[in-house]
Design an enzyme around this catalytic site. Structure first.
Site, mmCIF file in Angstrom:
data_model
loop_
_atom_site.group_PDB
_atom_site.id
_atom_site.type_symbol
_atom_site.label_atom_id
_atom_site.label_comp_id
_atom_site.label_asym_id
_atom_site.label_seq_id
_atom_site.Cartn_x
_atom_site.Cartn_y
_atom_site.Cartn_z
ATOM 1 N N ARG A 107 -5.761 -6.488 -5.772
ATOM 2 C CA ARG A 107 -6.172 -5.715 -6.800
ATOM 3 C C ARG A 107 -5.060 -4.930 -7.478
ATOM 4 O O ARG A 107 -5.340 -4.078 -8.419
ATOM 5 C CB ARG A 107 -7.353 -4.911 -6.805
ATOM 6 C CG ARG A 107 -8.659 -5.635 -6.079
ATOM 7 C CD ARG A 107 -9.826 -4.855 -6.406
ATOM 8 N NE ARG A 107 -9.754 -3.620 -5.803
ATOM 9 C CZ ARG A 107 -10.326 -2.446 -6.512
ATOM 10 N NH1 ARG A 107 -10.626 -2.339 -7.699
ATOM 11 N NH2 ARG A 107 -10.178 -1.145 -6.015
ATOM 12 N N ASP A 108 -3.808 -4.710 -7.109
ATOM 13 C CA ASP A 108 -2.716 -4.155 -7.405
ATOM 14 C C ASP A 108 -1.386 -4.680 -7.411
ATOM 15 O O ASP A 108 -0.499 -4.142 -6.975
ATOM 16 C CB ASP A 108 -2.638 -2.784 -6.852
ATOM 17 C CG ASP A 108 -1.875 -1.955 -7.657
ATOM 18 O OD1 ASP A 108 -1.560 -1.979 -8.851
ATOM 19 O OD2 ASP A 108 -1.410 -0.717 -7.201
ATOM 20 N N LEU A 109 -1.511 -6.216 -7.718
ATOM 21 C CA LEU A 109 -0.292 -6.975 -7.436
ATOM 22 C C LEU A 109 0.749 -6.255 -8.677
ATOM 23 O O LEU A 109 0.190 -6.700 -9.953
ATOM 24 C CB LEU A 109 -0.749 -8.525 -7.486
ATOM 25 C CG LEU A 109 -1.443 -8.999 -6.267
ATOM 26 C CD1 LEU A 109 -1.698 -10.335 -6.443
ATOM 27 C CD2 LEU A 109 -0.579 -8.821 -4.970
ATOM 28 N N ASN A 113 5.154 -3.347 -6.283
ATOM 29 C CA ASN A 113 4.479 -3.408 -5.042
ATOM 30 C C ASN A 113 5.112 -4.730 -4.151
ATOM 31 O O ASN A 113 4.605 -5.001 -2.994
ATOM 32 C CB ASN A 113 3.112 -3.621 -5.044
ATOM 33 C CG ASN A 113 2.592 -2.341 -5.356
ATOM 34 O OD1 ASN A 113 3.201 -1.310 -5.339
ATOM 35 N ND2 ASN A 113 1.188 -2.198 -5.939
#
Length: 199
Positions: A107-109, A113
């Site tokens: 959910r936070d690609l 990151n």
């Protein structure tokens, strides 16, 4: 850095001559989950290794393995050639498939990151927003999900239930960003972002 998704900074463990990355965060709600997932996924070669956790003055410090660079920096350098992009994206697909195969959604690609060791091995970090698939289907996580520029259309439309395909959308945006050297879709808000996607 500070906050969820902050870039790790270099450091050195006092008790051993080993370079590490230190991730500082003030988000005491998200990071117990991040620590849990990093520990549970420690056997995966494309997940950042968590060495230790420190808590001091309401700040959590995650001690991670040392990273040589990150994808955000590489994209901004505009030095990525087609073989580099292919090599990176294959690793990224592998680790996301590993997550999805055990029912997880990152959910936070985003490029910030996605880290790299000195040997060029891709390492995924920042699992503060990671959730089990069944949780996404029965909860309301909309406002917490990733960077707007990389969000899937259903999230931009305001959907509060979705599935792992939101990670797949982010992967496509990241691939486009590597090729273009800039965001694939770059809106000024949710409505403008949707307009850019469908134009």
């Amino acid at each position: 850095g500070g906050g969820s998704g902050a870039a790790p900074v270099c450091g050195c463990q006092e008790d051993q001559a080993q370079e590490v990355a230190l991730l500082e965060t003030h988000d005491l709600l998200q990071h117990p989950l991040e620590i849990y997932y990093l520990e549970q996924l420690s056997a995966n070669p494309h997940i950042a290794t968590l060495y230790d956790v420190y808590f001091k003055d309401k700040v959590i410090y995650l001690v991670l393995e040392h990273f040589e660079s990150d994808l955000y920096t590489l994209i901004k350098s505009k030095t990525l050639l087609e073989p580099h992009i292919s090599f990176i994206f294959k690793q990224l697909l592998t680790v996301v498939n590993d997550l999805h195969s055990i029912g997880l959604c990152h959910r936070d690609l985003k490029p910030g990151n996605i880290m790299f060791t000195s040997a060029g091995v891709l390492k995924l970090i920042d699992f503060g927003l990671c959730r089990q698939q069944y949780m996404l289907e029965h909860s309301t996580f909309y406002k917490e999900c990733g960077h707007m520029i990389l969000q899937a259309p259903e999230i931009l439309y305001g959907s509060t239930t979705y599935d792992q395909s939101v990670d797949v959308w982010s992967l496509g945006c990241i691939l486009g960003e590597m090729g273009l050297g800039d965001f694939l879709f770059k809106g000024d808000g949710e409505i403008d972002q949707l307009s850019k996607i469908f134009s």
